[in-house]
Write a protein that holds these residues in place. Structure first.
Motif, PDB file in Angstrom:
ATOM      1  N   MET A  28      -4.517  11.924   0.377  1.00  0.00           N
ATOM      2  CA  MET A  28      -3.780  10.815   0.950  1.00  0.00           C
ATOM      3  C   MET A  28      -2.356  10.847   0.416  1.00  0.00           C
ATOM      4  SD  MET A  28      -4.725   6.839   0.796  1.00  0.00           S
ATOM      5  CE  MET A  28      -4.045   5.773   1.998  1.00  0.00           C
ATOM      6  N   ALA A  29      -1.422  10.829   1.317  1.00  0.00           N
ATOM      7  CA  ALA A  29      -0.016  10.922   0.953  1.00  0.00           C
ATOM      8  C   ALA A  29       0.468   9.633   0.280  1.00  0.00           C
ATOM      9  CB  ALA A  29       0.822  11.193   2.199  1.00  0.00           C
ATOM     10  N   SER A  30       1.473   9.780  -0.540  1.00  0.00           N
ATOM     11  CA  SER A  30       2.076   8.621  -1.197  1.00  0.00           C
ATOM     12  C   SER A  30       2.871   7.807  -0.180  1.00  0.00           C
ATOM     13  CB  SER A  30       2.997   9.083  -2.328  1.00  0.00           C
ATOM     14  OG  SER A  30       4.134   9.743  -1.784  1.00  0.00           O
ATOM     15  N   LEU A  31       3.117   6.566  -0.508  1.00  0.00           N
ATOM     16  CA  LEU A  31       3.891   5.695   0.375  1.00  0.00           C
ATOM     17  C   LEU A  31       5.293   6.267   0.591  1.00  0.00           C
ATOM     18  CD1 LEU A  31       4.267   3.162   2.053  1.00  0.00           C
ATOM     19  CD2 LEU A  31       4.773   1.905  -0.072  1.00  0.00           C
ATOM     20  N   SER A  32       5.900   6.779  -0.458  1.00  0.00           N
ATOM     21  CA  SER A  32       7.251   7.327  -0.306  1.00  0.00           C
ATOM     22  C   SER A  32       7.259   8.530   0.637  1.00  0.00           C
ATOM     23  CB  SER A  32       7.846   7.699  -1.663  1.00  0.00           C
ATOM     24  OG  SER A  32       7.056   8.655  -2.321  1.00  0.00           O
TER      25      SER A  32
END
Length: 113
Positions: free
Chosen positions: A1-5
């Motif tokens: 899961m990718a980071s918010l940034s």
């Protein structure tokens, strides 16, 4: 899961914004309440993404993060610019392909996909 940034960067890119400065353009915050980080401040010329738009950017963000890992591993494996120049000098002088072989091995050991 990718980071918010990473998701924000992918969203911005898909909307014509080539870079995001997370000290000026977008401020993220995590209140340590178990909900994770969120957008505290948005100063880009495009609209702030909805949760659905951030979810849609997940695939591109995952790919960007994976590519960054590969680039970091390759950078470490290549060695310093000075050592690469020395390899190239000796290859030129000795008629060898040590540097090319080294670069090929680094790329094989750290594929982009």
């Amino acid at each position: 899961m990718a980071s918010l940034s990473s998701k924000i960067t992918a969203y911005a890119s898909s909307n014509g914004v080539s870079s995001v400065d997370f000290t000026k353009d977008v401020s993220l915050q995590d209140d340590s309440d178990g909900k994770g980080p969120y957008i505290k401040e948005w100063n880009l010329s495009i609209s702030q993404p909805t949760d659905a738009e951030l979810t849609a950017a997940e695939t591109a963000a995952d790919a960007a993060e994976a590519l960054a890992v590969v680039h970091s591993a390759r950078k470490a494996a290549y060695g310093s610019v000075e050592s690469q120049l020395d390899l190239q000098y000796h290859d030129s002088k000795d008629g060898t392909t040590t540097w090319v072989d080294h670069v090929a091995k680094v790329k094989t050991d750290n594929p982009k996909s």
